[in-house]
Design a protein around this motif. Structure first.
Motif, PDB file in Angstrom:
ATOM      1  N   UNK A  86       3.792   2.951  -0.046  1.00  0.00           N
ATOM      2  CA  UNK A  86       2.549   3.344   0.628  1.00  0.00           C
ATOM      3  C   UNK A  86       1.641   4.185  -0.261  1.00  0.00           C
ATOM      4  N   UNK A  87       1.933   4.251  -1.554  1.00  0.00           N
ATOM      5  CA  UNK A  87       1.098   5.026  -2.467  1.00  0.00           C
ATOM      6  C   UNK A  87       0.678   4.150  -3.646  1.00  0.00           C
ATOM      7  N   UNK A  88      -0.003   4.777  -4.583  1.00  0.00           N
ATOM      8  CA  UNK A  88      -0.488   4.070  -5.768  1.00  0.00           C
ATOM      9  C   UNK A  88       0.563   3.962  -6.863  1.00  0.00           C
ATOM     10  N   UNK A  89       1.786   4.409  -6.607  1.00  0.00           N
ATOM     11  CA  UNK A  89       2.823   4.496  -7.638  1.00  0.00           C
ATOM     12  C   UNK A  89       3.129   3.139  -8.260  1.00  0.00           C
ATOM     13  N   UNK A  90       3.239   2.107  -7.439  1.00  0.00           N
ATOM     14  CA  UNK A  90       3.635   0.785  -7.935  1.00  0.00           C
ATOM     15  C   UNK A  90       2.647   0.257  -8.972  1.00  0.00           C
ATOM     16  N   UNK A  91       1.368   0.282  -8.630  1.00  0.00           N
ATOM     17  CA  UNK A  91       0.355  -0.232  -9.563  1.00  0.00           C
ATOM     18  C   UNK A  91       0.375   0.539 -10.876  1.00  0.00           C
ATOM     19  N   UNK A  92       0.426   1.856 -10.800  1.00  0.00           N
ATOM     20  CA  UNK A  92       0.362   2.679 -12.006  1.00  0.00           C
ATOM     21  C   UNK A  92       1.558   2.426 -12.903  1.00  0.00           C
ATOM     22  N   UNK A  93       2.750   2.384 -12.331  1.00  0.00           N
ATOM     23  CA  UNK A  93       3.953   2.205 -13.144  1.00  0.00           C
ATOM     24  C   UNK A  93       3.980   0.834 -13.806  1.00  0.00           C
ATOM     25  N   UNK A  94       3.556  -0.209 -13.092  1.00  0.00           N
ATOM     26  CA  UNK A  94       3.565  -1.550 -13.669  1.00  0.00           C
ATOM     27  C   UNK A  94       2.577  -1.654 -14.826  1.00  0.00           C
ATOM     28  N   UNK A 132      -4.045  12.689  -3.690  1.00  0.00           N
ATOM     29  CA  UNK A 132      -4.319  14.051  -3.239  1.00  0.00           C
ATOM     30  C   UNK A 132      -5.271  14.111  -2.043  1.00  0.00           C
ATOM     31  N   UNK A 133      -6.405  13.396  -2.051  1.00  0.00           N
ATOM     32  CA  UNK A 133      -7.279  13.442  -0.864  1.00  0.00           C
ATOM     33  C   UNK A 133      -6.590  12.922   0.403  1.00  0.00           C
ATOM     34  N   UNK A 134      -5.788  11.876   0.265  1.00  0.00           N
ATOM     35  CA  UNK A 134      -5.080  11.334   1.425  1.00  0.00           C
ATOM     36  C   UNK A 134      -4.047  12.329   1.940  1.00  0.00           C
ATOM     37  N   UNK A 169      -5.694  15.145   3.744  1.00  0.00           N
ATOM     38  CA  UNK A 169      -6.125  14.749   5.081  1.00  0.00           C
ATOM     39  C   UNK A 169      -4.953  14.724   6.059  1.00  0.00           C
ATOM     40  N   UNK A 170      -3.795  14.246   5.601  1.00  0.00           N
ATOM     41  CA  UNK A 170      -2.598  14.244   6.448  1.00  0.00           C
ATOM     42  C   UNK A 170      -2.216  15.665   6.831  1.00  0.00           C
ATOM     43  N   UNK A 171      -2.274  16.566   5.864  1.00  0.00           N
ATOM     44  CA  UNK A 171      -1.958  17.968   6.147  1.00  0.00           C
ATOM     45  C   UNK A 171      -2.926  18.563   7.161  1.00  0.00           C
ATOM     46  N   UNK A 172      -4.198  18.193   7.047  1.00  0.00           N
ATOM     47  CA  UNK A 172      -5.217  18.767   7.929  1.00  0.00           C
ATOM     48  C   UNK A 172      -5.074  18.289   9.362  1.00  0.00           C
ATOM     49  N   UNK A 173      -4.836  16.991   9.539  1.00  0.00           N
ATOM     50  CA  UNK A 173      -4.858  16.429  10.898  1.00  0.00           C
ATOM     51  C   UNK A 173      -3.492  16.399  11.565  1.00  0.00           C
TER      52      UNK A 173
END
Length: 213
Positions: free
Chosen positions: A29-37, A70-72, A75-79
């Motif tokens: 559910x994060x950007x980890x996959x794209x970056x690592x590949x 970080x922005x996501x 937002x999770x922390x806020x709401x």
């Protein structure tokens, strides 16, 4: 942090459960996959399978993921997290609210045709809005979309290295130096090119900006 309305045993169970599913969430559910590949494609293109080491690539991918997400996460922390700690909402409400920013991120990166394919495979009613798409359908669609995007970026990364390999191979062939492995000659040129164009900065910038397109 103790959640309202739960015992210590339940708190411990929830903590262990969160730790067990954290790696799966990191990949899905994060950007980890794209970056690592993409970082792996860079290493392959340079022709150095062990430099940088796997631990270094995973570390770079992890912290770039934290930067992109970080922005996501904020937002999770806020709401969700802050109201839950203040005992203003229940755990169920916090989970439901916390999913919204993450789902919005995944929707932005998921290709409509891929999402449509998984909706058909799930054999559910065609959703009219994003809220009608179940999370268990959205997550695999997001992962497959990330794989496709990562390989597209990786192909562009490999092209200049491939050109160098072809030029070096053709030059050695024309000089009759067939027994000399081309990789011995092309590797210094590829590293030199990567350093001259500030390759790591270009790759990092391209990866981060690809999530804002």
């Amino acid at each position: 942090m103790k959640l309202p309305g739960t015992s210590d045993a339940v708190q411990l169970f929830l903590l262990l459960t969160a730790l067990s599913v954290l790696p799966a969430l990191l990949f899905t559910v994060t950007s980890f996959t794209r970056i690592l590949i993409v970082l792996g494609f860079v290493r392959v293109g340079l022709g150095m399978p062990n430099a940088p080491p796997n631990q270094v690539l995973v570390g770079i991918a992890l912290f770039l993921t934290l930067f992109v997400m970080a922005p996501t996460f904020a937002r999770v922390k806020e709401v969700a997290i802050d109201p839950l700690r203040a005992q203003q909402i229940s755990q169920e409400t916090a989970i439901r609210r916390g999913q919204v920013p993450v789902r919005e991120f995944m929707f932005r990166q998921t290709r409509p045709e891929t999402l449509g394919m998984f909706v058909q495979l799930a054999r559910i009613r065609r959703p009219r809005t994003r809220a009608d798409v179940p999370t268990w359908v959205l997550i695999p669609a997001f992962v497959v979309s990330e794989l496709r995007t990562a390989f597209q970026i990786g192909f562009l990364v490999l092209l200049p290295f491939l050109v160098i390999d072809l030029v070096v191979s053709a030059t050695l062939m024309s000089m009759g130096m067939i027994m000399l492995p081309p990789v011995f000659i092309s590797l210094p040129f590829k590293v030199l090119l990567f350093v001259l164009v500030d390759g790591w900065d270009l790759i990092t910038r391209s990866l981060v900006e690809s999530f804002h397109v």
